[in-house]
Design a protein around this motif. Structure first.
Motif, mmCIF file in Angstrom:
data_model
loop_
_atom_site.group_PDB
_atom_site.id
_atom_site.type_symbol
_atom_site.label_atom_id
_atom_site.label_comp_id
_atom_site.label_asym_id
_atom_site.label_seq_id
_atom_site.Cartn_x
_atom_site.Cartn_y
_atom_site.Cartn_z
ATOM 1 N N VAL A 36 0.865 -1.180 0.000
ATOM 2 C CA VAL A 36 0.000 0.000 0.000
ATOM 3 C C VAL A 36 0.901 1.230 0.000
ATOM 4 C CG1 VAL A 36 -1.790 1.279 1.230
ATOM 5 C CG2 VAL A 36 -1.831 -1.222 1.226
ATOM 6 N N ASN A 37 0.570 2.168 -0.854
ATOM 7 C CA ASN A 37 1.341 3.399 -0.996
ATOM 8 C C ASN A 37 0.497 4.588 -0.528
ATOM 9 O OD1 ASN A 37 3.650 4.818 -2.042
ATOM 10 N ND2 ASN A 37 2.421 5.440 -3.808
ATOM 11 N N GLU A 38 1.086 5.408 0.335
ATOM 12 C CA GLU A 38 0.469 6.699 0.711
ATOM 13 C C GLU A 38 -0.939 6.563 1.292
ATOM 14 O OE1 GLU A 38 0.812 9.192 -2.755
ATOM 15 O OE2 GLU A 38 2.934 8.732 -2.987
ATOM 16 N N ALA A 39 -1.055 5.763 2.344
ATOM 17 C CA ALA A 39 -2.395 5.534 2.925
ATOM 18 C C ALA A 39 -2.811 6.619 3.914
ATOM 19 C CB ALA A 39 -2.431 4.181 3.623
ATOM 20 N N ILE A 40 -1.862 7.389 4.418
ATOM 21 C CA ILE A 40 -2.204 8.368 5.459
ATOM 22 C C ILE A 40 -2.350 9.767 4.844
ATOM 23 C CG2 ILE A 40 -1.475 9.385 7.671
ATOM 24 C CD1 ILE A 40 -2.056 6.423 7.938
ATOM 25 N N GLY B 195 6.698 12.288 3.180
ATOM 26 C CA GLY B 195 6.414 13.256 4.254
ATOM 27 C C GLY B 195 6.585 12.695 5.653
ATOM 28 N N LEU B 196 7.052 11.466 5.776
ATOM 29 C CA LEU B 196 7.117 10.864 7.113
ATOM 30 C C LEU B 196 8.301 11.389 7.926
ATOM 31 C CD1 LEU B 196 6.069 7.154 6.432
ATOM 32 C CD2 LEU B 196 4.659 9.152 6.904
ATOM 33 N N ILE B 197 9.161 12.178 7.286
ATOM 34 C CA ILE B 197 10.282 12.757 8.032
ATOM 35 C C ILE B 197 9.805 13.996 8.803
ATOM 36 C CG2 ILE B 197 12.624 13.753 7.821
ATOM 37 C CD1 ILE B 197 12.696 11.101 6.472
ATOM 38 N N TYR B 198 9.016 14.831 8.152
ATOM 39 C CA TYR B 198 8.714 16.139 8.754
ATOM 40 C C TYR B 198 7.248 16.324 9.166
ATOM 41 C CZ TYR B 198 7.412 16.654 3.893
ATOM 42 O OH TYR B 198 6.870 16.440 2.664
ATOM 43 N N ASP B 199 6.357 15.509 8.633
ATOM 44 C CA ASP B 199 4.938 15.633 9.002
ATOM 45 C C ASP B 199 4.686 14.673 10.164
ATOM 46 O OD1 ASP B 199 2.161 15.475 9.190
ATOM 47 O OD2 ASP B 199 1.848 15.609 7.029
ATOM 48 N N LYS B 200 4.754 15.236 11.372
ATOM 49 C CA LYS B 200 4.766 14.373 12.558
ATOM 50 C C LYS B 200 3.450 13.645 12.772
ATOM 51 C CE LYS B 200 8.823 15.492 13.016
ATOM 52 N NZ LYS B 200 9.894 14.582 12.636
ATOM 53 N N LYS B 201 2.347 14.292 12.424
ATOM 54 C CA LYS B 201 1.058 13.607 12.590
ATOM 55 C C LYS B 201 0.962 12.432 11.622
ATOM 56 C CE LYS B 201 -1.731 17.153 14.614
ATOM 57 N NZ LYS B 201 -2.679 18.224 14.357
ATOM 58 N N LYS B 202 1.407 12.700 10.410
ATOM 59 C CA LYS B 202 1.376 11.637 9.404
ATOM 60 C C LYS B 202 2.300 10.493 9.822
ATOM 61 C CE LYS B 202 1.660 11.269 4.416
ATOM 62 N NZ LYS B 202 1.870 11.978 3.156
ATOM 63 N N GLN C 148 3.069 9.645 12.807
ATOM 64 C CA GLN C 148 2.409 8.906 13.884
ATOM 65 C C GLN C 148 1.348 7.953 13.314
ATOM 66 O OE1 GLN C 148 0.526 11.569 16.592
ATOM 67 N NE2 GLN C 148 1.138 10.384 18.382
ATOM 68 N N GLY C 149 0.570 8.441 12.381
ATOM 69 C CA GLY C 149 -0.464 7.612 11.757
ATOM 70 C C GLY C 149 0.146 6.435 11.025
ATOM 71 N N ALA C 150 1.215 6.704 10.306
ATOM 72 C CA ALA C 150 1.853 5.647 9.529
ATOM 73 C C ALA C 150 2.410 4.567 10.454
ATOM 74 C CB ALA C 150 2.964 6.236 8.663
ATOM 75 N N PHE C 151 3.027 4.992 11.541
ATOM 76 C CA PHE C 151 3.618 3.971 12.421
ATOM 77 C C PHE C 151 2.567 3.231 13.246
ATOM 78 C CE2 PHE C 151 7.552 5.862 11.022
ATOM 79 C CZ PHE C 151 8.286 4.704 10.791
ATOM 80 N N THR C 152 1.424 3.839 13.458
ATOM 81 C CA THR C 152 0.325 3.089 14.083
ATOM 82 C C THR C 152 -0.099 1.957 13.141
ATOM 83 O OG1 THR C 152 -0.391 5.095 15.177
ATOM 84 C CG2 THR C 152 -1.997 3.327 15.069
ATOM 85 N N LEU C 153 -0.201 2.327 11.869
ATOM 86 C CA LEU C 153 -0.542 1.341 10.838
ATOM 87 C C LEU C 153 0.513 0.227 10.781
ATOM 88 C CD1 LEU C 153 -2.822 1.620 8.694
ATOM 89 C CD2 LEU C 153 -1.100 2.511 7.133
#
Ligand code: G3I
Length: 544
Positions: A349-353, A396-403, A405-410
């Motif tokens: 899956v690519n770019e789910a958040i 964007g997972l380097i600088y978008d902290k909310k994203k 967080q969402g990605a690592f929850t996934l």
């Protein structure tokens, strides 16, 4: 969102010139070590009465939110805390001599106070001795993810480039600064937050490994030879692999490929026949797979599920959600099975958040299959091939902290089900952003989870704001250095987690960036005539 801002600019204290060839072991210039007790006006409290120890409050700025501090050079214990939106500065008393910053590090202890995820920008300032007019700022940004004291060291030469406020056409070379102030700029989260720092020092090191923009490249050196414990990949398309100029370089420099577009759903899945069978076109994807096989290259499959690559018949699918899900299961099963043993890894899956959130992006997959759709897709892929490595890939997972967080929850949910092998950071980045420290900190989140790391779509924009018409020397240097930083971070990872570092294309004029953003750009390692750029040598140097 609340924001805490503080800038501390401190004296550079007795500063020894480091001339070329001058030999010296590491030397620290302790600048400030806060201690004592007492509170500074309005926004700062200190565990120490800073006055007697050398820091004195100065004048407020016009909003009453700016205070100037003058550092007189104390070395006692303690630290200071920022508590609201306010700026402080410690003004340096000496000039930093130009060309010395390659060997100069800022070292400080930082704690995020009460808020993990606080973004700290350290600012180098060049400007006149009075405050703030005609200043040029170079930013070094990093995130304090955990609340504990941590010592960080940042090479001054790693600060991002800045613009001359009087001449926006011209970018300023940080090596040319005559006067440097150092400060901190702290962005808070939703509530009032604090950042603590202490033991701020300058460190001058001898024999520092550093990026040299103009090193000669030996004729027999190649990217893949230099990278001996990870794959170096490139995004390809079916037309270019047939072109000798391209394929010669692909084979010479790289040992892994990713299809830039040919293995996306829109390229493979063409529709459904009247009996309800899926109609596939394998022409282009087969060409990529064959090329990898013939040339004994690693093949990274990109991408099974992406909200941007959905054939029209699926977007407008009139059947039930169950029927939709069956199509997705069949599609993933068929593609993964067809290339079993040939594709080494898949972006499942690519770019789910969604950007700026921790939530799943709105898509037909979410709508039709529910919030578990990511897990389901990984499960289908795993069922079809137990051996192939499965990745979650995003930007964007380097600088978008909310994203992030969402990605690592996934990702953590997928780990719990034993469905994921690695995470791809796309790394479509700019010549001056994000910082090396942020890239490193974010990459550690993958390693901490014992997953493979793929820097999966690397390119470095040199004209993100459209302010140049031709590729300037200064941007070329900056790009080389950014590539050097990225590759250094990747190369310093534990060997078992290094999967691949993939460039998103071979040469500048092939990149998706210019057509997408409308500005001329030069984002890759080779120029339009297949010549190696500084970005290429930056890559090699990081592996020396
Ligand atoms: O196939 C047509 C071609 O027939 C036509 O001549 C041409 C004219 O513009 O368009 C061609 O399709 C384009 C295709 O690239 C091939 O060049 C599409 O319009 C265009 O949208 C497509 O862009 C690709 C984009 O993903 C969307 O799929 C880019 O090449 C590709 O670099 C980009 O890659 C993505 C990654 O998959 C995911 N991460 C972000 C990255 C950049 O957007």
């Amino acid at each position: 969102m609340g924001r805490t801002k503080l800038i501390v600019i401190f004296s550079l204290l007795p500063f020894v010139l480091i001339q070329q060839g001058y030999t010296q072991t590491t030397e620290e210039f302790l600048v400030t070590d806060f201690d004592g007790g007492g509170i500074l006006p309005d926004a700062w409290s200190s565990y120490g009465d800073l006055g007697p120890y050398g820091v004195q409050p100065g004048r407020p700025n016009s909003d009453g939110k700016y205070y100037e501090l003058v550092w007189n050079g104390s070395t006692t214990q303690g630290y200071i805390v920022s508590q609201s939106e306010i700026t402080f500065r410690l003004i340096p008393k000496r000039k930093l001599k130009e060309k010395n910053i390659d060997n100069v590090y800022l070292k400080l202890d930082v704690n995020c106070g009460s808020a993990p995820g606080t973004v700290v920008n350290i600012v180098l300032v060049d400007g006149p001795n009075d405050c703030c007019t005609n200043e040029v700022n170079w930013i070094y940004s990093f995130t304090k993810n955990t609340c504990d004291w941590e010592t960080i060291e940042i090479n001054l030469a790693e600060f991002g480039y800045a613009y001359d406020p009087n001449n926006h056409e011209k970018s300023i070379d940080i090596h040319k600064v005559g006067r440097v102030k150092i400060g901190m700029d702290v962005f808070s989260g939703p509530q009032r937050q604090t950042v603590q720092f202490d033991n701020v020092a300058l460190v001058v090191k001898d024999k520092v490994k550093k990026y040299n923009a103009d090193t000669e490249i030996a004729d027999d050196t190649t990217l893949k030879k230099r990278a001996n414990d990870f794959y170096v990949g490139v995004a390809v398309n079916p037309r270019r692999i047939k072109d000798t100029d391209y394929s010669t370089l692909y084979k010479k420099e790289f040992n892994s490929i990713t299809a830039e577009n040919a293995m996306k759903m829109k390229s493979i899945l063409k529709g459904m026949d009247t009996n309800g069978n899926l109609v596939y076109d394998w022409t282009e994807s087969d060409r990529i797979v064959d090329f990898a096989e013939i040339n004994n290259m690693n093949l990274h499959g990109h991408t099974l599920i992406w909200y941007e690559s959905i054939p029209d018949f699926l977007k407008d699918f009139k059947g039930t959600n169950e029927a939709f899900e069956t199509i997705i299961e069949k599609y993933i099963t068929n593609v993964v099975s067809r290339y079993k043993g040939k594709v080494d890894s898949w972006d499942v899956v690519n770019e789910a958040i969604a950007d700026g959130t921790s939530d799943l992006r709105k898509s037909v997959f979410l709508e039709r299959m529910g919030p578990d759709y990511v897990k389901k897709c990984f499960q289908y892929a795993k069922n079809a091939d137990q051996e192939v490595k499965l990745f979650y890939n995003d930007y964007g997972l380097i600088y978008d902290k909310k994203k992030q967080q969402g990605a690592f929850t996934l990702v953590d949910d997928l780990i719990a089900e034993n469905l994921i092998d690695g995470v791809g950071y796309q790394l479509h980045i700019d010549f001056n952003f994000p910082s090396k420290l942020d890239i490193k900190t974010a990459t550690d989140l993958i390693v901490q989870r014992k997953l493979l790391v793929h820097f999966s779509e690397l390119d470095v924009k040199t004209n993100p704001k459209g302010d140049i018409e031709t590729f300037t020397e200064s941007r070329s240097h900056a790009q080389g250095k950014k590539i050097y930083e990225v590759v250094s971070v990747f190369n310093s990872l534990p060997k078992e987690y290094k999967y691949a570092l993939t460039l998103w294309g071979l040469k500048d004029d092939d990149s998706w960036i210019t057509p997408r953003y409308g500005f001329p750009d030069w984002p890759l390692l080779f120029d339009s005539t297949f010549q190696k750029k500084r970005a290429y040598s930056g890559f090699l140097q990081a592996l020396e």
